[in-house]
Design an enzyme around this catalytic site. Structure first.
Site, mmCIF file in Angstrom:
data_model
loop_
_atom_site.group_PDB
_atom_site.id
_atom_site.type_symbol
_atom_site.label_atom_id
_atom_site.label_comp_id
_atom_site.label_asym_id
_atom_site.label_seq_id
_atom_site.Cartn_x
_atom_site.Cartn_y
_atom_site.Cartn_z
ATOM 1 C CB SER A 193 -39.204 -7.789 -77.650
ATOM 2 O OG SER A 193 -40.370 -8.290 -77.266
ATOM 3 C CB SER A 194 -40.074 -5.460 -73.366
ATOM 4 O OG SER A 194 -38.916 -6.120 -72.439
ATOM 5 C CE1 TYR A 210 -29.289 0.870 -81.206
ATOM 6 C CE2 TYR A 210 -28.745 0.391 -79.096
ATOM 7 C CZ TYR A 210 -29.177 1.207 -80.426
ATOM 8 O OH TYR A 210 -28.278 1.966 -80.707
ATOM 9 C CD GLU A 224 -40.313 -5.385 -69.089
ATOM 10 O OE1 GLU A 224 -40.698 -4.880 -67.915
ATOM 11 O OE2 GLU A 224 -39.331 -5.207 -69.690
ATOM 12 C CB VAL A 245 -30.576 -11.632 -73.521
ATOM 13 C CG1 VAL A 245 -30.965 -11.145 -72.393
ATOM 14 C CG2 VAL A 245 -31.671 -11.798 -74.560
ATOM 15 C CB ALA A 246 -29.272 -6.424 -71.198
ATOM 16 C CE1 TYR A 281 -21.489 1.797 -78.364
ATOM 17 C CE2 TYR A 281 -20.909 1.231 -76.245
ATOM 18 C CZ TYR A 281 -21.475 2.367 -77.350
ATOM 19 O OH TYR A 281 -21.046 3.627 -76.876
ATOM 20 C CE1 TYR A 285 -21.089 -2.158 -72.285
ATOM 21 C CE2 TYR A 285 -19.461 -2.393 -74.669
ATOM 22 C CZ TYR A 285 -20.182 -2.337 -73.863
ATOM 23 O OH TYR A 285 -21.817 -3.645 -74.535
#
Length: 409
Positions: free
Chosen positions: A58-59, A62, A84, A149-150, A238, A248
């Site tokens: 969430s930080s 997207y 974080e 999530v990445a 994506y 990609y």
């Protein structure tokens, strides 16, 4: 309290410090840019009102847009999870830390009960903590789950195995051009070559960035009987342009995205039978994010795309406002043949892609300033860390010891 004058120090697109006030203003600007819902009859502040949502990741990027748009457009309450780093005596906190603090202030002002958790979303410990909160604080029913999530690595809680994701083409090496900036901010177009995936690179990347953890979240919440009737979940994805496909969509990360989308189809069938729910993926358009700047060629492509579209390049906050409209039924939920919501159509029209491809072929260090919006791109990268944000006094000392939002009250 640690007060410092912060100046940007970076290695390429990675900045060593983040600016708390700049990050706060970035979040405020996103909030202002998000359209308000047509119906604001409850003022957004009714105690206990609003659907319960969980946003994982969430930080930033997207996921941050999903959180802010969910608050403003859909009036959500619930839980936001990110990972974080806190400030230290030598370093500021990560930008996402400061953005989370700013988002919490907005949620509080809007009268929305949104709890912010900091930790490893891949762990079962975090899943249990979230489940306990849903049960205790939010009536024991979750309406929405947004998965964004990445990550470079993931430890599977079931086996203890740690997997590492890589950005590599599949089958053969890929040579492409990308956009860089020197120490003075002068743009440069440089060719880079990325070797092909080897060994179990594909499997490792799929294990990190595919749908396994998303499905594990659903399993965990379902086992606790926390999925509301009509529960809807979406994972953000994506596809991108043919110009970047080799590294990609046809590369290791593309294999992970394909797995994510296959997981959505499996979950959609299951949720439809168990709670009358849905699972979809949302294919979003190109944007400057901390994740995208690490991908070879994406910086050049995004700069050129902005050069073609100008303000027609739809920012994440507006895309996610449209996504929430579909999730909540304000607008029809429409998908393509693969069951994906498409928010990237502005980018992939034939005329836009033809114009970008023409500029791509002509792009060199000498011509790039005329073909791409390099000033916008460089400012967007700096804004990821709270720099180059209008209205911020970078000559003033700023308190870097911003606390993580308290959720005990």
């Amino acid at each position: 309290m640690t007060r410092r004058v912060l100046t940007p120090r970076n290695r390429g697109f990675l900045f060593l410090d983040s600016h708390p006030e700049g990050c706060r203003r970035v979040v405020a600007d996103m909030w202002q840019a998000c359209p308000a819902p047509a119906d604001t009859s409850d003022g957004g502040a009714s105690e206990g009102a609003g659907s319960v949502a969980l946003v994982i990741g969430s930080s930033a990027g997207y996921g941050l847009a999903a959180t802010l748009a969910g608050l403003k457009r859909a009036g959500i309450r619930g839980i936001a999870v990110s990972f974080e780093k806190a400030p230290t005596e030598r370093r500021t906190a990560t930008a996402g830390w400061y953005r989370t603090a700013a988002t919490a202030d907005i949620a509080r002002t809007a009268g929305r009960d949104l709890v912010f958790l900091n930790g490893d979303a891949f762990s079962d410990t975090m899943k249990e903590q979230v489940a306990d909160l849903v049960e205790r604080r939010f009536g024991g029913r979750l309406d929405y789950l947004v998965y964004s999530v990445a990550a470079p690595r993931r430890t599977d809680p079931g086996t203890g195995t740690t997997y590492a994701s890589v950005l590599k083409p599949i089958g053969r090496a890929n040579r492409t051009r990308t956009l860089l900036f020197d120490d003075q901010g002068v743009p440069e177009v440089r060719e880079v070559e990325t070797g092909p995936a080897e060994g179990d690179d594909v499997e490792q990347t799929v294990a990190v960035m595919g749908g396994a953890d998303w499905e594990r979240w659903i399993d965990h919440l379902a086992a606790r009987d926390l999925l509301a009737d009509g529960f809807t979940t979406v994972a953000l994805s994506y596809i991108g342009s043919p110009l970047t496909a080799a590294i990609y969509r046809q590369g290791t990360i593309g294999a992970a995205k394909a797995h994510l989308e296959a997981t959505a189809r499996t979950l959609d069938e299951r949720l439809g039978k168990t709670v009358g729910g849905r699972a979809v993926t949302s294919v979003n358009g190109a944007a400057v994010t901390q994740s995208s700047t690490a991908i070879p060629g994406i910086a050049l492509y995004t700069g050129l795309l902005r050069g073609v579209l100008g303000d027609g390049l739809v920012p994440p906050i507006r895309q996610l406002a449209a996504l929430w409209d579909q999730l909540t039924g304000t607008a029809p939920l429409t998908t393509d043949d693969e069951g994906r919501i498409r928010l990237d159509t502005f980018e992939l029209t034939d005329d836009v892609q033809a114009a970008v491809a023409e500029r791509w072929e002509a792009a060199t260090t000498d011509t790039i300033a005329d073909l791409a919006d390099v000033d916008w791109f460089r400012a967007e990268v700096r804004r990821l860390y709270g720099f180059s944000v209008p209205g911020t006094d970078y000559a003033a000392e700023v308190d870097t010891d911003v606390p993580w939002p308290d959720h005990t009250s």
